[in-house]
Structure formats: C-alpha cells, structure tokens
Design a protein around this motif. Sequence first.
Motif, PDB file in Angstrom:
ATOM      1  N   VAL A  99     -15.200  -7.706 -15.966  1.00  0.00           N
ATOM      2  CA  VAL A  99     -15.096  -6.293 -16.347  1.00  0.00           C
ATOM      3  C   VAL A  99     -16.389  -5.832 -17.008  1.00  0.00           C
ATOM      4  CG1 VAL A  99     -13.905  -4.631 -17.822  1.00  0.00           C
ATOM      5  CG2 VAL A  99     -12.586  -6.351 -16.559  1.00  0.00           C
ATOM      6  N   ALA A 100     -16.946  -6.664 -17.874  1.00  0.00           N
ATOM      7  CA  ALA A 100     -18.176  -6.301 -18.589  1.00  0.00           C
ATOM      8  C   ALA A 100     -19.359  -6.134 -17.643  1.00  0.00           C
ATOM      9  CB  ALA A 100     -18.502  -7.357 -19.645  1.00  0.00           C
ATOM     10  N   GLU A 101     -19.319  -6.866 -16.503  1.00  0.00           N
ATOM     11  CA  GLU A 101     -20.406  -6.744 -15.536  1.00  0.00           C
ATOM     12  C   GLU A 101     -20.506  -5.334 -14.954  1.00  0.00           C
ATOM     13  OE1 GLU A 101     -19.706  -9.726 -12.650  1.00  0.00           O
ATOM     14  OE2 GLU A 101     -20.217 -11.403 -13.959  1.00  0.00           O
ATOM     15  N   VAL A 102     -19.435  -4.574 -15.020  1.00  0.00           N
ATOM     16  CA  VAL A 102     -19.434  -3.178 -14.537  1.00  0.00           C
ATOM     17  C   VAL A 102     -19.587  -2.207 -15.706  1.00  0.00           C
ATOM     18  CG1 VAL A 102     -18.085  -1.389 -13.371  1.00  0.00           C
ATOM     19  CG2 VAL A 102     -18.035  -3.750 -12.523  1.00  0.00           C
ATOM     20  N   ILE A 103     -18.834  -2.442 -16.769  1.00  0.00           N
ATOM     21  CA  ILE A 103     -18.784  -1.476 -17.862  1.00  0.00           C
ATOM     22  C   ILE A 103     -20.066  -1.473 -18.687  1.00  0.00           C
ATOM     23  CG2 ILE A 103     -17.547  -0.782 -19.938  1.00  0.00           C
ATOM     24  CD1 ILE A 103     -16.091  -0.277 -17.279  1.00  0.00           C
ATOM     25  N   ASP A 139      -9.355   1.350 -15.818  1.00  0.00           N
ATOM     26  CA  ASP A 139      -8.864   1.910 -17.080  1.00  0.00           C
ATOM     27  C   ASP A 139     -10.027   2.240 -18.017  1.00  0.00           C
ATOM     28  OD1 ASP A 139      -6.304   1.692 -16.170  1.00  0.00           O
ATOM     29  OD2 ASP A 139      -5.825  -0.140 -17.294  1.00  0.00           O
ATOM     30  N   LYS A 140     -10.989   1.333 -18.076  1.00  0.00           N
ATOM     31  CA  LYS A 140     -12.129   1.559 -18.966  1.00  0.00           C
ATOM     32  C   LYS A 140     -13.017   2.701 -18.461  1.00  0.00           C
ATOM     33  CE  LYS A 140     -12.472  -3.026 -21.049  1.00  0.00           C
ATOM     34  NZ  LYS A 140     -12.370  -2.537 -22.440  1.00  0.00           N
ATOM     35  N   ARG A 144     -13.993   6.119 -20.363  1.00  0.00           N
ATOM     36  CA  ARG A 144     -15.351   6.645 -20.508  1.00  0.00           C
ATOM     37  C   ARG A 144     -15.409   8.126 -20.130  1.00  0.00           C
ATOM     38  NH1 ARG A 144     -15.126   2.175 -22.167  1.00  0.00           N
ATOM     39  NH2 ARG A 144     -16.827   0.643 -22.345  1.00  0.00           N
ATOM     40  N   VAL A 145     -14.692   8.496 -19.075  1.00  0.00           N
ATOM     41  CA  VAL A 145     -14.650   9.903 -18.660  1.00  0.00           C
ATOM     42  C   VAL A 145     -14.026  10.763 -19.751  1.00  0.00           C
ATOM     43  CG1 VAL A 145     -13.655  11.542 -17.016  1.00  0.00           C
ATOM     44  CG2 VAL A 145     -14.602   9.384 -16.188  1.00  0.00           C
TER      45      VAL A 145
END
Length: 526
Positions: A99-103, A139-140, A144-145
């Motif tokens: 997940v962190a690799e995208v966020i 979800d993350k 952010r949006v």
Amino acid sequence: MICQQCGQEMTEKGRYCSNCGSEMTAPNSTQETVLPTESPQVEAVPEQVPAVLEQQVPQRKGRGRKIAWIAGLAVFGTCLLAGGGWLYYDNVYRVNERVAEVITPVDEGRYKDALNRYKEVMEDDSQKHRERITKKINDKLAVRVEDAVAAFASSEDAEFAKTEELLQELKKFSSVSELASNKHQLVQKLHASRTAMASGDSLRKEHKYKEALEQYKLVAAEDTGNYELARKTQDDVTKEMYSYYVDEAAEMHKSQQYEEAYIRLVSLQAFYDGNAELKDLADRYFKTYYDTTLAQADDLASGKDFDGALALVDKMIDENPGDAKLKDKKADLERQKLEEIEREKERKEARKKTLLSQMAVQYDELNGFTNISPKGYLPGYINIGETVNLEPGIILSEDETAHFRVIVGFEQEDWIFFDRVIFNVDGERFEWSIDYFDRKSDVLWGSIAEWTVRVSIMHESLMEEMEKVAAGSVVKMRFSGSDGFRDHTLTVDEKGNLKAMLELYSYYSSIEDILAEWAETAGIDL
C-alpha cells in the motif's frame, strides 16, 4: 493422606495429588508403622524421622517435573510468538508495504510513479492478499481526495493550484476517478466563487457598483464562508450605489454634462424599479438634455455643419422614437442642408469661372483635350526654363473629366541626364524615380532642356504630394543624374500657380467620381 511422590499431605480424599498431580495409591487402612520391641543393638528413632525422610526425596522429583513443565510452556510460547510474528509479517506488514508503494509517492507529489505502481498492483492477479491491498489503497486514495477538498474549503484560495493538481492527478486512478472528478468540479466552483467575491469587493472600492453586484451574484451556496456575506453585501452595495450615482449625476448636471447625468440616472432605474424620487430626477435631467441638444443642433447648423446637427437629432430620435418635435427638427435640418448644397454649388461654379478667367485655356481639336495652364504659359507646350522648374496644369477630356498634370524640369547649358527628383518641403523629403523613357530632353539655341511629366490618373500619390508642396514655406528641388545635379527653390509665382491650379481641379469631377457614378448607375459594387 500423604502423596507418595511429593510428600504433600492431602486434606481430602482424591485419586490424584492436588500438588503434583500423581495418582494416589492409598493403603487398605490407617495403618501405623510397627517397630520391633526387642532389639538391643538399635537405638530408638524419634517418630518424626521417617516422615522427614519420606518428604525429602519426593520433593526433589516434583521440582524437576515442574521445571520441565515450565520449559515446555516456554518452548510452546516461543513457537506461538514465532508463528504470530510470521502471520503479522505476511498478513499485515507486507500488505502495508504494498500500500505504501502507491500512497507514499502520492503524498510526495510523485504522481507518475504512484500511478505506474497502482496499475501494477491492480493488474497483478497472482499477488497474495491482492483484494486487501487494493481495497486499502483505494480507501486511502479516497481519504486523500476528501482531505484535500476539506483542506481547500477551509483555507485561503492560494491553495487552489496545489489542490487542483492533486485532484487532476487522482482522476487518473480508476477507483477514485469519479470521486476526484466530482470534487474537482466542487473545488473549481469554490475557486470561482471566491474569485467573484474578491472581484466584487475590489469593484466596490472603485465605486463600480453595478459590476460589483454582478460579481456578488456569482458567489455559490457551496462557498459557505462567503455566501451569506455576499447576500448581505449586495444589500449594502445597492444602498451605496444609489447615493453615489445620484450625487455623481448631480455633479455632471452642474458641469453641463447633461447627457451623461441623464444616462447615469437611467442606468439606476433597473435596480430601483418604482422609485418615484429617482424617476422625477431623471425626467428633469432629460428635459435639460433634450433642450440643450436641440440648441446644439441649431448652433451646428448655423455653422453649416448640417451633418453634425443631424447626428445629434438622430441620436435623440433613437432614444425617443415617437417624438414628433424631433422628427420635424430633422426634416428642417435636411432642408437647410440641401439649400446649402445648392448655394455651395453655385459658389463653386462662380469661383471656377473666376479661376478659369485667370488661366490659359486651349482646346486641341485633334485629340479632343482641353489644356489648362497658368496665365502667361502656352497650353499644350513645355513651359519650363531656367527659373520655372515646376509647371502645373489640368487636362480635360470631352466629357470634362479632369486629370491633374505636373511638369518638372530645367533649362541650362549642360546635360545632367537626371534619373531622380528629390523634394524637400520644410524638411520633409520625398523622391521621384525617373526611368529612361519618362525623362524627356531637347536641344535649344545655346542650351539644353530636360523634363518629365506626371499625371494624377497614373500616379496615385501625386495630388497628396502637390498639396504639401503648395502649402510649404520653403520648397527645394534637386534634379540628380549621372552627370551631376541641379538644385532649385520654388518661387512665389510657382507656388501661387500650383495653389490656384489645385483649387480649380477640385471643382472638376475626378476620375474616381466618374467611376463611382457609373458603378451606381449600373448597380455594381466596386
């Protein structure tokens, strides 16, 4: 009962020891140990000794078992912890890492990197826990949006560019594309609303109240920080505008700007419909404007400016199409204009005759042209000489179409073979280029002559140039050629003849007028 393994005395009957858990083997009865009565060699042993001895050895055996039990528990706990750690690593840590690799790149503004990794994750069916990973990412991203829009809504509009960039980039992520698009529209609406509010405030300070009101109307209901304020401000501005514009109109009226004062009040009526005070004031200003305009039209007409007078009246008619007085005034001005045109034609004809009487006129039967030259010159001939270097004239065709003609040249002893004529009119210069065929020459008794002829029908700029020469204070000419040059300053007579010829020419129809009349008759649009 005493346990045979650990020596612990049991208070209750049971099959297993409550201390060490060993199975109990109870005796048949409460039997006491019987010692021999006759034994001279052995001393008597106190009663407590057997009990003490019985307790010592079993206690050592029980402690060992307990330690083994504790060690087993430790091994079991270690295995349990190791298994839990692996489960945490595989199910939580690695999921969060994906997940962190995208966020993380999204938060750092590296949107291209984030999008590329996002697509890889979404399209990798072999990825373990793919559904959990994609759900957490989506979800993350949604958070952010929402956070970006919430932050923008509560911040200054200076954050617009940054917020818009984020939403534009997040629209590329399929899972939040629709959400980001909708929020982007909201952010743009809020930005436009804030801009309108700021613009309205700025226009209000400049006393541009009508424009300010239009801006305040653009403030959106979603812009909760400004919406109610904009509604209230509109009421305040409407009151300010009335006082300011009425005072401004009064100043205009006082300085005799009657039309401007009237227009200022009329522009207010759309905002104050039914205001009797405003209507009465506008009517009074209009009457002053009306009477003054008609007086100005009369002044213009008295100065022969009928077109200007008619323009004023036409404007009043446009504003008051049913006014009979204005229509009568227009008809009277048009009549005066026609009468003045006839008088002007008569004046011009009289002046034309006067000028012709001062000219040398000769009709050439062979070519059907009439040549007009200054008095004292021979029409149809070249009259240039040592002191006359510019000779104006008019050529009339049989239908009296006029062409202006200018001869420039000189007479002297030597040839110049000039190919340029340079004019200097009070410091302003222009030049004629003369080609071989346009330069004429002749050999006279003891001298030579060189000249060239220019006609208006062939040289469009000739009339404008001659008007400058005739109006000039000091006009110099230079004939420049391969064998030298000759300078000449126009005499008073030369300039006088030029002025008279130009005036006479203005009383004849030019070739452009003839063409226009012919085109109008034939119904042709040139």
